[in-house]
Design a protein around this motif. Structure first.
Motif, PDB file in Angstrom:
ATOM      1  N   HIS A  50      40.197  43.913  49.415  1.00 42.31           N
ATOM      2  CA  HIS A  50      40.085  42.651  48.683  1.00 42.31           C
ATOM      3  C   HIS A  50      40.143  41.517  49.696  1.00 42.31           C
ATOM      4  O   HIS A  50      41.038  41.478  50.545  1.00 42.31           O
ATOM      5  CB  HIS A  50      41.239  42.481  47.692  1.00 42.31           C
ATOM      6  CG  HIS A  50      41.060  43.226  46.418  1.00 42.31           C
ATOM      7  ND1 HIS A  50      40.166  42.834  45.448  1.00 42.31           N
ATOM      8  CD2 HIS A  50      41.666  44.341  45.942  1.00 42.31           C
ATOM      9  CE1 HIS A  50      40.234  43.671  44.423  1.00 42.31           C
ATOM     10  NE2 HIS A  50      41.125  44.595  44.702  1.00 42.31           N
ATOM     11  N   TYR A  72      46.649  48.737  34.184  1.00 44.19           N
ATOM     12  CA  TYR A  72      46.045  49.268  35.408  1.00 44.19           C
ATOM     13  C   TYR A  72      47.112  49.912  36.292  1.00 44.19           C
ATOM     14  O   TYR A  72      46.888  50.970  36.887  1.00 44.19           O
ATOM     15  CB  TYR A  72      45.326  48.155  36.171  1.00 44.19           C
ATOM     16  CG  TYR A  72      44.065  47.664  35.505  1.00 44.19           C
ATOM     17  CD1 TYR A  72      42.953  48.498  35.369  1.00 44.19           C
ATOM     18  CD2 TYR A  72      43.976  46.369  35.003  1.00 44.19           C
ATOM     19  CE1 TYR A  72      41.793  48.048  34.752  1.00 44.19           C
ATOM     20  CE2 TYR A  72      42.820  45.912  34.383  1.00 44.19           C
ATOM     21  CZ  TYR A  72      41.735  46.753  34.266  1.00 44.19           C
ATOM     22  OH  TYR A  72      40.586  46.314  33.653  1.00 44.19           O
ATOM     23  N   TYR A  91      52.103  42.094  40.341  1.00 48.96           N
ATOM     24  CA  TYR A  91      52.505  42.128  38.933  1.00 48.96           C
ATOM     25  C   TYR A  91      52.148  43.469  38.292  1.00 48.96           C
ATOM     26  O   TYR A  91      52.937  44.042  37.531  1.00 48.96           O
ATOM     27  CB  TYR A  91      51.831  40.993  38.164  1.00 48.96           C
ATOM     28  CG  TYR A  91      52.139  41.024  36.683  1.00 48.96           C
ATOM     29  CD1 TYR A  91      53.346  40.540  36.198  1.00 48.96           C
ATOM     30  CD2 TYR A  91      51.225  41.559  35.773  1.00 48.96           C
ATOM     31  CE1 TYR A  91      53.646  40.590  34.840  1.00 48.96           C
ATOM     32  CE2 TYR A  91      51.513  41.611  34.418  1.00 48.96           C
ATOM     33  CZ  TYR A  91      52.726  41.118  33.956  1.00 48.96           C
ATOM     34  OH  TYR A  91      53.017  41.187  32.612  1.00 48.96           O
ATOM     35  N   ALA A  92      50.965  43.984  38.621  1.00 47.54           N
ATOM     36  CA  ALA A  92      50.518  45.255  38.044  1.00 47.54           C
ATOM     37  C   ALA A  92      51.252  46.453  38.634  1.00 47.54           C
ATOM     38  O   ALA A  92      51.136  47.561  38.116  1.00 47.54           O
ATOM     39  CB  ALA A  92      49.014  45.418  38.262  1.00 47.54           C
ATOM     40  N   LEU A 104      47.065  43.914  32.776  1.00 50.15           N
ATOM     41  CA  LEU A 104      47.336  44.140  34.197  1.00 50.15           C
ATOM     42  C   LEU A 104      48.312  45.294  34.399  1.00 50.15           C
ATOM     43  O   LEU A 104      48.108  46.155  35.264  1.00 50.15           O
ATOM     44  CB  LEU A 104      47.878  42.863  34.838  1.00 50.15           C
ATOM     45  CG  LEU A 104      46.903  41.681  34.894  1.00 50.15           C
ATOM     46  CD1 LEU A 104      47.564  40.478  35.544  1.00 50.15           C
ATOM     47  CD2 LEU A 104      45.636  42.060  35.657  1.00 50.15           C
ATOM     48  N   LYS A 105      49.364  45.335  33.600  1.00 54.47           N
ATOM     49  CA  LYS A 105      50.316  46.440  33.704  1.00 54.47           C
ATOM     50  C   LYS A 105      49.656  47.771  33.340  1.00 54.47           C
ATOM     51  O   LYS A 105      50.072  48.831  33.818  1.00 54.47           O
ATOM     52  CB  LYS A 105      51.515  46.190  32.792  1.00 54.47           C
ATOM     53  CG  LYS A 105      52.444  45.079  33.249  1.00 54.47           C
ATOM     54  CD  LYS A 105      53.272  45.474  34.458  1.00 54.47           C
ATOM     55  CE  LYS A 105      54.338  44.416  34.754  1.00 54.47           C
ATOM     56  NZ  LYS A 105      55.140  44.739  35.959  1.00 54.47           N
ATOM     57  N   LEU A 119      49.042  38.351  43.906  1.00 57.08           N
ATOM     58  CA  LEU A 119      49.843  38.094  42.705  1.00 57.08           C
ATOM     59  C   LEU A 119      49.556  39.139  41.630  1.00 57.08           C
ATOM     60  O   LEU A 119      50.469  39.697  41.016  1.00 57.08           O
ATOM     61  CB  LEU A 119      49.543  36.696  42.160  1.00 57.08           C
ATOM     62  CG  LEU A 119      50.305  35.513  42.745  1.00 57.08           C
ATOM     63  CD1 LEU A 119      49.801  34.210  42.128  1.00 57.08           C
ATOM     64  CD2 LEU A 119      51.803  35.651  42.508  1.00 57.08           C
ATOM     65  N   VAL A 120      48.271  39.401  41.401  1.00 58.72           N
ATOM     66  CA  VAL A 120      47.872  40.345  40.353  1.00 58.72           C
ATOM     67  C   VAL A 120      48.319  41.762  40.692  1.00 58.72           C
ATOM     68  O   VAL A 120      48.880  42.471  39.846  1.00 58.72           O
ATOM     69  CB  VAL A 120      46.340  40.295  40.151  1.00 58.72           C
ATOM     70  CG1 VAL A 120      45.864  41.487  39.337  1.00 58.72           C
ATOM     71  CG2 VAL A 120      45.940  38.992  39.467  1.00 58.72           C
ATOM     72  N   LEU A 121      48.082  42.194  41.926  1.00 55.51           N
ATOM     73  CA  LEU A 121      48.449  43.557  42.309  1.00 55.51           C
ATOM     74  C   LEU A 121      49.964  43.757  42.267  1.00 55.51           C
ATOM     75  O   LEU A 121      50.445  44.818  41.856  1.00 55.51           O
ATOM     76  CB  LEU A 121      47.915  43.874  43.702  1.00 55.51           C
ATOM     77  CG  LEU A 121      46.394  44.016  43.824  1.00 55.51           C
ATOM     78  CD1 LEU A 121      45.985  44.177  45.282  1.00 55.51           C
ATOM     79  CD2 LEU A 121      45.886  45.187  43.000  1.00 55.51           C
ATOM     80  N   ASP A 164      49.258  44.141  27.489  1.00 59.17           N
ATOM     81  CA  ASP A 164      49.386  43.754  28.904  1.00 59.17           C
ATOM     82  C   ASP A 164      48.339  44.507  29.722  1.00 59.17           C
ATOM     83  O   ASP A 164      48.557  45.634  30.153  1.00 59.17           O
ATOM     84  CB  ASP A 164      50.788  44.059  29.430  1.00 59.17           C
ATOM     85  CG  ASP A 164      51.094  43.311  30.720  1.00 59.17           C
ATOM     86  OD1 ASP A 164      50.182  43.195  31.566  1.00 59.17           O
ATOM     87  OD2 ASP A 164      52.235  42.845  30.888  1.00 59.17           O
ATOM     88  N   ALA A 181      45.614  34.835  44.530  1.00 61.18           N
ATOM     89  CA  ALA A 181      45.621  35.442  43.197  1.00 61.18           C
ATOM     90  C   ALA A 181      45.589  36.964  43.269  1.00 61.18           C
ATOM     91  O   ALA A 181      46.170  37.647  42.417  1.00 61.18           O
ATOM     92  CB  ALA A 181      44.428  34.929  42.392  1.00 61.18           C
ATOM     93  N   VAL A 182      44.920  37.511  44.282  1.00 62.34           N
ATOM     94  CA  VAL A 182      44.788  38.965  44.382  1.00 62.34           C
ATOM     95  C   VAL A 182      46.149  39.627  44.568  1.00 62.34           C
ATOM     96  O   VAL A 182      46.498  40.586  43.874  1.00 62.34           O
ATOM     97  CB  VAL A 182      43.834  39.348  45.532  1.00 62.34           C
ATOM     98  CG1 VAL A 182      43.866  40.853  45.784  1.00 62.34           C
ATOM     99  CG2 VAL A 182      42.418  38.903  45.215  1.00 62.34           C
TER     100      VAL A 182
END
Length: 207
Positions: free
Chosen positions: A162, A39, A137-138, A36-37, A133-135, A34, A130-131
């Motif tokens: 961002h 980071y 999730y991470a 993203l996790k 969402l990613v942050l 994983d 998307a930014v």
């Protein structure tokens, strides 16, 4: 509680009880389950004062935690992050090798986490950005700002900005051609125009 959670809790109970451990967080395709996790784990580790290093151009930009312990391993397990335990001598030698001018690699100490802002409008749907969402999730903390915050000078509060995937032409985004007559789009357009007027602009594109 899910079966995965039960398995993780049982596994944690049988972890070796060591006070410190040198931990490699691989970031290559085969080594990490994983990314993203990962980071998010390193971000949290820096916040908690762990000695973290970023291994540039090594296994996808892997990370090392030189003073890791059982607690950080527990966090990795809970997040589903792959890790490897290595000896201190091996990792110190690796870092030294990566810093050699003969290699296109380097090791960067990570001493401070950035204050992150995301330029993104209110009222957007989660899947529109998307930014964020990613942050999210991470599990990396961030603050959402938009035009009013920038006008107020809030950018100086952040280290990292961002940009939302926004149309800066004043045409209200990529959905104009298809949805300009939809109620939600008309409301959004009206909201943007009202905000522009409050900030002293007669057009959204002038902001």
């Amino acid at each position: 509680m899910t079966l995965k959670s039960v398995v993780i809790l049982v596994f944690i109970q049988f972890l070796p009880n060591f006070s410190t451990a040198q931990i490699l967080i691989p970031m290559d395709e085969d080594g990490q389950s994983d990314h993203l996790k990962s980071y998010g784990l390193v971000y949290e580790a820096i916040t908690l004062g762990y000695d973290c290093h970023w291994l540039l151009n090594y296994r996808g930009g892997s990370f090392v935690i030189l003073n890791g312990d059982q607690e950080i391993i527990k966090k990795a397990l809970i997040k589903g992050v792959s890790y490897e335990v290595a000896s201190a001598n091996a990792l110190v030698a690796l870092i030294s090798d990566l810093q050699s001018p003969a290699n296109n690699t380097n090791s960067l100490p990570l001493e401070k986490v950035p204050e992150i802002a995301v330029y993104s409008p209110s009222g957007k749907q989660p899947w529109d950005d998307a930014v964020t969402l990613v942050l999210t999730y991470a599990e990396i903390p961030f603050t959402t700002i938009y035009d009013q915050e920038i006008i107020n000078g809030d950018l100086q509060l952040f280290d990292w900005l961002h940009l939302h995937h926004e149309d800066f032409t004043g045409q209200y985004g990529k959905f104009y051609n298809t949805y300009r007559d939809a109620a939600w789009y008309i409301n959004q357009k009206s909201s943007y125009e009202s905000a522009a007027r409050l900030m002293g602009y007669n057009k959204v594109s002038k902001q």
